[in-house]
Design a protein around this motif. Structure first.
Motif, PDB file in Angstrom:
ATOM      1  N   UNK B  99      34.050  51.585  32.970  1.00  0.00           N
ATOM      2  CA  UNK B  99      34.502  51.865  31.606  1.00  0.00           C
ATOM      3  C   UNK B  99      35.448  53.059  31.694  1.00  0.00           C
ATOM      4  N   UNK B 100      36.701  52.806  31.424  1.00  0.00           N
ATOM      5  CA  UNK B 100      37.728  53.841  31.530  1.00  0.00           C
ATOM      6  C   UNK B 100      38.086  54.277  30.118  1.00  0.00           C
ATOM      7  N   UNK B 101      37.468  55.390  29.672  1.00  0.00           N
ATOM      8  CA  UNK B 101      37.666  55.779  28.274  1.00  0.00           C
ATOM      9  C   UNK B 101      38.900  56.674  28.083  1.00  0.00           C
ATOM     10  N   UNK B 102      39.698  56.792  29.134  1.00  0.00           N
ATOM     11  CA  UNK B 102      40.984  57.495  28.969  1.00  0.00           C
ATOM     12  C   UNK B 102      42.134  56.491  28.952  1.00  0.00           C
ATOM     13  N   UNK B 103      42.094  55.564  29.913  1.00  0.00           N
ATOM     14  CA  UNK B 103      43.112  54.507  29.890  1.00  0.00           C
ATOM     15  C   UNK B 103      42.672  53.337  29.002  1.00  0.00           C
ATOM     16  N   UNK B 104      41.500  53.491  28.401  1.00  0.00           N
ATOM     17  CA  UNK B 104      40.968  52.564  27.412  1.00  0.00           C
ATOM     18  C   UNK B 104      40.919  51.119  27.910  1.00  0.00           C
ATOM     19  N   UNK B 105      40.132  50.941  28.934  1.00  0.00           N
ATOM     20  CA  UNK B 105      39.956  49.601  29.501  1.00  0.00           C
ATOM     21  C   UNK B 105      38.549  49.472  30.066  1.00  0.00           C
ATOM     22  N   UNK B 106      37.932  48.343  29.825  1.00  0.00           N
ATOM     23  CA  UNK B 106      36.622  48.083  30.414  1.00  0.00           C
ATOM     24  C   UNK B 106      36.745  46.893  31.360  1.00  0.00           C
ATOM     25  N   UNK B 120      27.135  47.823  25.567  1.00  0.00           N
ATOM     26  CA  UNK B 120      27.405  48.836  26.592  1.00  0.00           C
ATOM     27  C   UNK B 120      28.554  49.752  26.172  1.00  0.00           C
ATOM     28  N   UNK B 121      29.635  49.187  25.657  1.00  0.00           N
ATOM     29  CA  UNK B 121      30.753  50.058  25.253  1.00  0.00           C
ATOM     30  C   UNK B 121      30.398  50.810  23.970  1.00  0.00           C
ATOM     31  N   UNK B 122      29.617  50.161  23.103  1.00  0.00           N
ATOM     32  CA  UNK B 122      29.203  50.802  21.850  1.00  0.00           C
ATOM     33  C   UNK B 122      28.397  52.062  22.095  1.00  0.00           C
ATOM     34  N   UNK B 123      27.585  52.035  23.136  1.00  0.00           N
ATOM     35  CA  UNK B 123      26.767  53.210  23.466  1.00  0.00           C
ATOM     36  C   UNK B 123      27.628  54.409  23.860  1.00  0.00           C
ATOM     37  N   UNK B 187      47.608  49.642  45.316  1.00  0.00           N
ATOM     38  CA  UNK B 187      47.423  51.093  45.157  1.00  0.00           C
ATOM     39  C   UNK B 187      47.030  51.475  43.732  1.00  0.00           C
ATOM     40  N   UNK B 188      46.807  50.458  42.890  1.00  0.00           N
ATOM     41  CA  UNK B 188      46.550  50.744  41.467  1.00  0.00           C
ATOM     42  C   UNK B 188      45.318  51.622  41.298  1.00  0.00           C
ATOM     43  N   UNK B 189      45.429  52.605  40.402  1.00  0.00           N
ATOM     44  CA  UNK B 189      44.283  53.487  40.124  1.00  0.00           C
ATOM     45  C   UNK B 189      43.536  53.031  38.877  1.00  0.00           C
ATOM     46  N   UNK B 190      44.222  52.249  38.044  1.00  0.00           N
ATOM     47  CA  UNK B 190      43.561  51.741  36.834  1.00  0.00           C
ATOM     48  C   UNK B 190      44.168  50.388  36.487  1.00  0.00           C
ATOM     49  N   UNK B 191      43.300  49.508  35.986  1.00  0.00           N
ATOM     50  CA  UNK B 191      43.794  48.192  35.567  1.00  0.00           C
ATOM     51  C   UNK B 191      44.140  48.298  34.086  1.00  0.00           C
ATOM     52  N   UNK B 192      45.288  48.826  33.807  1.00  0.00           N
ATOM     53  CA  UNK B 192      45.603  49.189  32.431  1.00  0.00           C
ATOM     54  C   UNK B 192      46.658  48.307  31.801  1.00  0.00           C
ATOM     55  N   UNK B 193      47.249  47.404  32.562  1.00  0.00           N
ATOM     56  CA  UNK B 193      48.359  46.653  32.001  1.00  0.00           C
ATOM     57  C   UNK B 193      48.297  45.194  32.422  1.00  0.00           C
ATOM     58  N   UNK B 194      48.519  44.327  31.435  1.00  0.00           N
ATOM     59  CA  UNK B 194      48.361  42.896  31.693  1.00  0.00           C
ATOM     60  C   UNK B 194      49.398  42.338  32.663  1.00  0.00           C
ATOM     61  N   UNK B 195      50.609  42.914  32.618  1.00  0.00           N
ATOM     62  CA  UNK B 195      51.694  42.307  33.387  1.00  0.00           C
ATOM     63  C   UNK B 195      51.876  42.992  34.728  1.00  0.00           C
ATOM     64  N   UNK B 196      51.936  42.196  35.778  1.00  0.00           N
ATOM     65  CA  UNK B 196      52.291  42.730  37.086  1.00  0.00           C
ATOM     66  C   UNK B 196      53.797  42.621  37.192  1.00  0.00           C
ATOM     67  N   UNK B 197      54.321  42.668  38.383  1.00  0.00           N
ATOM     68  CA  UNK B 197      55.749  42.399  38.511  1.00  0.00           C
ATOM     69  C   UNK B 197      55.962  40.916  38.304  1.00  0.00           C
ATOM     70  N   UNK B 198      57.039  40.539  37.631  1.00  0.00           N
ATOM     71  CA  UNK B 198      57.327  39.116  37.475  1.00  0.00           C
ATOM     72  C   UNK B 198      56.601  38.505  36.303  1.00  0.00           C
ATOM     73  N   UNK B 219      39.380  42.676  32.849  1.00  0.00           N
ATOM     74  CA  UNK B 219      39.563  43.984  32.225  1.00  0.00           C
ATOM     75  C   UNK B 219      40.053  43.757  30.802  1.00  0.00           C
ATOM     76  N   UNK B 220      39.356  44.355  29.853  1.00  0.00           N
ATOM     77  CA  UNK B 220      39.679  44.158  28.436  1.00  0.00           C
ATOM     78  C   UNK B 220      40.044  45.484  27.785  1.00  0.00           C
ATOM     79  N   UNK B 221      40.818  45.379  26.707  1.00  0.00           N
ATOM     80  CA  UNK B 221      41.224  46.587  25.981  1.00  0.00           C
ATOM     81  C   UNK B 221      40.023  47.249  25.310  1.00  0.00           C
ATOM     82  N   UNK B 222      40.087  48.553  25.252  1.00  0.00           N
ATOM     83  CA  UNK B 222      39.054  49.327  24.556  1.00  0.00           C
ATOM     84  C   UNK B 222      39.677  50.143  23.427  1.00  0.00           C
ATOM     85  N   UNK B 223      38.868  50.425  22.442  1.00  0.00           N
ATOM     86  CA  UNK B 223      39.294  51.264  21.318  1.00  0.00           C
ATOM     87  C   UNK B 223      38.189  52.256  21.023  1.00  0.00           C
TER      88      UNK B 223
END
Lengths: 401, 501
Positions: B99-106, B120-123, B187-198, B219-223
Motif C-alpha cells: 500500500x503506497x500512500x504517497x504515490x497512491x497505489x495499492x 484493508x485500505x480503509x483501515x 528499475x521501477x520504484x513504484x507501480x504508479x502509472x498505467x502506461x509503459x513505453x508504447x 495495482x489500483x488507484x488509491x484516494x
C-alpha cells in the motif's frame, strides 16, 4: 417433518445459486462494509487446500453431485463433509437463504450428507467409536454412567419432583462440572423448584450431528420417557448443544416431546428481571460475550445473556466485532472437536484475538463445549489469551454464592 | 500418457490440486443459467511462480486452462466452455502486496476479494476509487479486471475497474511473467502509472476475459478517504426528465454514485408481499417510506416513471452541502419531488448490498444483462428492458425485480434483474422464458443500441462475432494467436467462440 434426508432437502439444495458469499465474506450490518468485512467460513480459513467444497455452496454442490449425478462418496469428500462445525454463518449470509432455514438450511444439508454417508457404511472411524461409547455408557466420553451425578454430591437437591427439569448434559457432568454446579446454585438462590434426572442419558447431539441417527433416535426416546416420568412441563439446559437438540431436533423424532425448552440464560434473565435473583456483588472485569452457534444463530437467543452481563455491577461489557447472527464459531460444534481437535482449537484462537482487540480480559460463553474449546486454545493464543468462563460462573460470583 | 495430476501436485502440492468428482463439479459453473461443464482438474496456485509453471506445463501438453476468481459471473466464466482442462482457482492468491500512500497505489494479488481490499485500505484511512462490483464480497479483483467490471460504488466519480488499474503482473500462456505500465521498467520504484513505453499493454489484459494471460497482481488507484457524505433521492414523472437531470448532474462531476431506477424497482421494494421479501428489501422499504410520509409525495412517487439517487463525499460537511445543493437545484428544475436522503444513505452504508435485495423467498434465479451505453440512452434502454421483461414475465409468471442503470462517468450501464419465486420443478418450465429474456436484453443492448457488453463469457461471445467489425475481430485474433498459439487460455470464448447464440 422427521429428520430431513438429502431427498427431503432437494428443493433447498437446488436453490443455491453459487454466488459465493458463503465462500468469502460477510458484511455485518449495520456497519459500513469497509470496517466490518470478515471471512464467512471458519473451516475454510483454517484448512490447507481449501477448495470451494468446504463452503456452504460446496455442500449444496456435493449434495447435487449425489442426487443429480449419482457420484460415489470419495474418502476426500467424506473428510470435507465432516470438517464442518455446522455453525450456520453461511446460511446467514447466503443470498438465497437470507438467514432462513426454511429457504436453505446449510447445517441440515451437512447433517443429511453425514447421515447418507453413515447409511452407506462409510462413517469415519472416530464417529463410530463415539457412537459405541455412547451406546455403552450413555455419554460420548466413555465415562462411568453411575458417576454422571457426581458433580451434585456437595449440593443438596433431591432428584425427582419440581416444576422444571435441569438437563445438565454430558460435558457438564464429566468435563465442566463447575457449570452444572453454578447453575443449580443460582436456581436454588432464586427459589426455582427444579429437579434433575438421576438417569439422564446423552441428549444425542453429537450423534445427530455426525450422522448416526439410529442411536440418536434411541436416546431421544429413552430421555423423553424419563422426562415424562418426572412430570415437568419445562426443561432448562445450560448447554447450547443440548438446547438446540432438545428444542429443534427432539420434536422431529417424537410427537411425545411437548416440553417447553429454555436455556439457563433465558430463565436467569427472567429471574433477575423479576427480582428473584439479585446480582449485587461487583465483578471488576472487562468481559465480552461469545455467542454459541447453537444458542445464537440456530435458536436466535442473543439478548438474554447480554442483559444478564450488563446487570452485573462493576462489570464492563464490551462487544467483539463479530457478534450475534454474525458471530465467529469457536470451532467446537458439529462434531468437529471430536473429529479434528487441532482444527477446532485453531479456530478458537481467532476468538481470543478478537476479544483482545476490544481489550476484554474474559470471554464468557453459555455452552460447556465453547468453554472447553476456547480454554484449549488459550495456550496457542499466547499473548492474546483471555480468561474463559461460562456465564453462570460469573453470575454465581455476582450473586455472592 | 502424461500424469498431469502428479505433475500439477509437484508444482502446487498435493492438497492444492484435485481430480475429485465433487470438487470438479463444484467448479463446473458460475451463477448464471448456463449448464455445468466439468473440468478434469481444479488447481489452487499460491504464487506467481506456480502459475507460471502451470501454464508452461499446460502449454507443453496443450491442456486448456480456465482461470477463476470468485465464480460470481453469470455469462459462463471461470468454468470450462468445453468440458475438460483445468480450472485455476485464484482465490489462494489473496494477499495485499503493497500500500503506497504517497504515490497512491495499492498492489494486491488478484485472488483477493473487493470486500477484503476495501477493508484493508480503509483501515489506513484510504479508499479505492472503484470499490468493486456488487458481488464484491465474493468477487475478486482479478475476475473484475478480466471482465472490465462496473462498480456499484464509486462508478460515477471514479469510473469502472478499467479506469482504476495502474498496472498488472501477468503470466502469459508460455509461462513468461511480465509487468505492464510503469512496472515494465525493471528499475521501477513504484507501480504508479498505467502506461509503459508504447501501447497500453495494461489495457490489453483488461476486459480480455482471461484469454491473453493470467493476472497474478494488480495495482489500483488509491484516494484519501473522505470523512463526510450525504445522499439524495428524487422522483421524476418521466424517465426523460430523470435523464435530463442526470446529464446535468454528470457534467458537474460531483457525485460518487449516481443511479436511475425504473418504477418497477420501487413497486418491487414497496409492494412485494412480506412472505416473499428478504430482510434487505424490507429495510429498503422502510427507507423509501421514510421519504414519502407526506401523501402528496407518496402519490407522486408511486406514479413516477423513474427516480434517481446519488451519494456525495467530501472533506467537510460544508463541501458536501454545497455539492448536494447543486444536485437539488438541477432536480427541482426538472420537476422532481425530493424523497429525502434515506434510501441513498442506506445504499451508501450497505456497500455490496444491492444484490441482497433481489432474492425472493423460494427458488430464485437472477438473470441480468448489462452493457455500457451513452447516458443519452437512459430512458430508451430502461423502457426497452422493462418491455422485454414484462412480455416474458406476463406469459410465464415470473417476476422482474429490478430495472435501472448505474451511471459510470458519462456512460450508463442498464441493469435489469429478473427473479423467479417458485419450486425447482416449476423453474424448469420458466427457465426457457428467462433465458429468452436474457437473450433479448443482450441483443437489444448490443444490436439495437450498439452498446459494449459488460460481461462477455460464453453467453455473449457469439453475439459479439455478429456485432463487431470483422477487421476488429481479425486483429483480436492475431493478438490471441501471437500470445497463445495453442489456445490454452479460456478456449471457446471471443474471438474464437464455440456453441450457439
Amino acid at each position: 417433518m422427521p429428520l430431513p434426508t438429502l431427498e427431503d432437502l432437494k428443493e433447498q439444495i437446488f436453490r443455491c445459486t453459487g454466488e459465493g458469499y458463503c465462500r468469502e465474506q460477510v458484511r455485518t450490518p449495520p456497519h459500513r462494509a469497509v470496517d466490518y468485512v470478515f471471512k464467512t467460513c471458519p473451516v475454510r480459513e483454517h484448512v490447507e487446500g481449501n477448495f470451494d467444497v468446504f463452503t456452504g455452496k460446496g455442500k449444496a454442490w456435493i449434495a447435487r453431485g449425489v442426487l443429480e449425478r449419482g457420484f460415489t462418496y470419495t474418502p476426500y469428500i467424506i473428510d470435507v463433509i465432516y470438517k464442518c462445525t455446522t455453525c450456520g454463518l453461511c446460511r446467514e449470509v447466503c443470498l438465497s437463504a437470507d438467514g432462513n432455514p426454511e429457504q436453505i438450511d446449510h447445517p441440515a444439508i451437512v447433517e443429511a450428507l453425514r447421515y447418507d454417508i453413515v447409511s452407506r457404511g462409510l462413517a469415519p472411524e472416530n464417529t463410530i467409536r463415539i457412537k459405541k461409547l455412547t451406546e455403552k455408557y450413555h455419554n460420548p466420553y466413555g465415562e462411568d454412567h453411575k458417576k454422571r451425578l457426581n458433580w451434585l454430591a456437595e449440593i443438596e437437591i433431591k432428584p425427582g419432583g419440581g416444576d422444571i427439569l435441569y438437563f445438565y448434559g454430558c460435558t457438564s457432568a464429566y468435563r465442566t462440572p463447575e457449570i452444572a454446579k453454578a447453575t443449580v446454585e443460582l436456581f436454588k438462590a432464586a427459589g426455582v423448584n427444579f429437579t434433575v434426572l438421576e438417569d439422564e442419558w446423552c441428549c444425542g447431539s453429537v450423534l445427530l450431528r455426525t450422522g448416526h441417527r439410529d442411536l440418536f433416535e434411541d436416546l431421544v426416546n429413552a430421555n423423553v420417557e424419563k422426562i415424562k416420568d418426572v412430570g415437568v412441563s419445562t426443561i432448562v439446559t445450560s448447554c447450547a448443544g443440548c438446547y438446540r437438540t432438545l428444542k429443534i431436533d427432539y420434536p422431529l423424532v417424537t410427537k411425545d416431546f411437548k416440553f417447553k425448552v429454555l436455556h439457563t440464560v433465558e430463565l436467569l434473565d427472567e429471574l433477575v428481571r423479576e427480582g428473584s435473583l439479585r446480582l449485587s456483588r461487583e465483578v471488576r472485569k472487562v468481559v465480552t460475550y461469545h455467542d454459541p452457534c447453537h444458542l445464537g444463530r440456530h435458536c436466535r437467543v442473543f439478548d438474554a445473556p447480554r442483559n444478564l452481563l450488563k446487570r452485573i455491577p462493576g462489570l464492563k461489557f464490551v462487544e467483539m466485532k463479530r457478534i450475534k447472527e454474525y458471530s465467529w464459531c469457536c470451532g467446537a460444534g458439529g462434531g468437529l472437536k471430536s473429529y479434528d481437535n487441532a482444527l477446532a482449537t485453531s479456530m478458537a484462537v481467532d476468538r481470543h484475538v478478537e476479544a483482545k482487540e476490544v481489550n476484554a480480559d474474559v470471554i464468557v460463553s453459555a455452552c460447556p463445549f465453547c468453554k472447553r474449546n476456547l480454554s484449549d486454545a488459550a495456550s496457542a493464543a499466547s499473548k492474546n489469551a483471555c480468561e474463559v468462563v461460562d456465564i453462570v460462573e460469573l453470575l454465581k460470583n455476582a450473586a455472592s454464592l | 500418457m502424461v500424469d498431469l495430476l502428479n505433475l500439477l501436485a509437484g508444482i502446487v502440492g498435493d492438497k492444492n490440486v484435485s481430480d475429485d468428482p465433487f470438487v470438479r463439479f463444484t467448479y463446473s459453473r458460475d451463477t448464471g443459467l448456463l449448464p455445468s461443464k466439468m473440468p478434469d482438474y481444479v488447481v489452487r496456485p499460491g504464487s506467481v511462480e506456480e502459475v507460471s509453471m502451470i501454464l508452461e506445463l499446460c502449454n507443453r501438453y496443450k491442456v486448456p486452462v480456465y482461470p477463476r476468481g470468485g465464480g460470481a459471473g453469470i455469462t459462463g466464466h471461470g468454468r470450462p466452455c468445453i468440458p475438460g482442462g483445468i480450472v485455476l482457482d485464484m482465490t489462494r492468491m489473496n494477499k495485499v502486496v503493497d500500500i503506497d500512500d504517497e504515490n497512491m497505489a495499492v498492489t494486491a494479488q488478484t485472488g483477493i476479494t473487493w470486500g477484503e481490499l476495501n477493508k484493508v485500505v480503509g483501515e489506513k484511512n484510504l479508499d479505492l476509487g472503484c470499490r468493486g462490483p456488487d458481488s464484491g464480497l465474493s468477487a475478486t479483483i482479478g475476475g473484475s479486471i478480466s471482465n472490465a467490471s462496473v462498480p456499484t460504488h464509486g462508478a460515477h466519480k471514479y469510473g469502472g475497474v478499467a479506469d482504476n488499474v495502474l498496472g498488472l503482473q501477468v503470466v502469459l500462456p508460455s509461462g513468461d511473467v511480465i509487468r505492464t505500465g510503469s512496472g515494465a521498467n525493471v528499475n521501477a520504484r513504484a507501480y504508479h502509472h498505467r502506461y509503459g513505453g508504447g501501447p497500453d499493454i495494461t489495457g490489453l489484459f483488461i476486459g480480455d476475459q482471461g484469454i491473453f494471460g493470467v493476472k497474478t497482481e494488480a495495482t489500483l488507484k488509491l484516494y484519501e478517504k473522505k470523512p463526510c457524505y450525504d445522499g439524495f433521492t428524487y422522483a421524476f414523472k418521466t424517465l426523460d426528465d430523470a435523464q435530463k437531470a442526470i446529464i446535468k448532474i454528470a457534467r458537474k462531476d460531483i457525485c460518487t454514485d449516481l443511479h436511475v431506477m425504473h418504477s418497477t424497482t420501487s413497486s418491487f421494494i414497496l409492494f412485494l408481499p412480506e412472505d416473499l421479501a428478504s430482510r434487505d428489501v424490507l429495510r429498503r422499504r422502510e427507507k423509501i417510506l421514510e421519504g414519502i410520509k407526506d401523501q402528496e409525495k407518496y402519490d407522486f412517487f408511486v406514479n413516477a416513471e423513474g427516480w434517481i439517487f446519488g451519494t456525495i463525499e467530501g472533506y467537510s460537511e460544508k463541501e458536501v452541502e454545497v455539492k448536494k445543493a447543486i444536485c437539488e437545484e438541477i432536480c427541482k428544475k426538472a420537476g422532481s419531488v425530493d424523497i429525502g436522503p434515506y434510501y441513498a444513505l442506506d445504499y451508501y452504508e450497505n456497500q455490496f448490498g444491492l444484490l441482497y435485495g433481489t432474492w425472493l423467498k423460494g427458488f430464485t434465479r437472477v438473470v441480468a444483462c448489462c452493457a455500457r451505453l451513452p447516458i443519452t440512452t437512459i430512458a430508451d434502454t430502461i423502457r426497452s428492458t422493462v418491455q422485454i421483461l414484462e412480455e416474458e414475465a406476463r406469459e410465464y409468471g415470473w417476476m422482474y425485480v429490478w430495472a435501472g442503470t448505474v451511471v459510470e462517468n458519462h456512460y450508463q450501464i442498464p441493469v435489469a434483474a429478473a427473479a423467479v419465486s417458485t419450486d425447482t420443478e416449476a423453474f424448469e418450465d420458466v427457465k426457457e422464458s428467462l433465458y429468452r429474456a436474457w437473450v433479448r436484453m443482450r441483443d437489444s443492448y448490443i444490436f439495437k443500441y450498439g452498446g459494449r457488453p459488460y460481461w462477455i463469457g460464453e453467453f455473449v461471445s457469439l453475439a459479439l462475432m455478429r456485432a463487431y467489425d470483422g477487421r476488429y475481430i481479425e486483429l483480436v485474433r492475431k493478438i490471441k494467436d501471437t500470445l497463445d498459439p495453442n489456445h490454452i487460455l479460456n478456449p471457446g470464448l471471443f474471438p474464437y467462440p464455440v456453441g450457439e447464440g
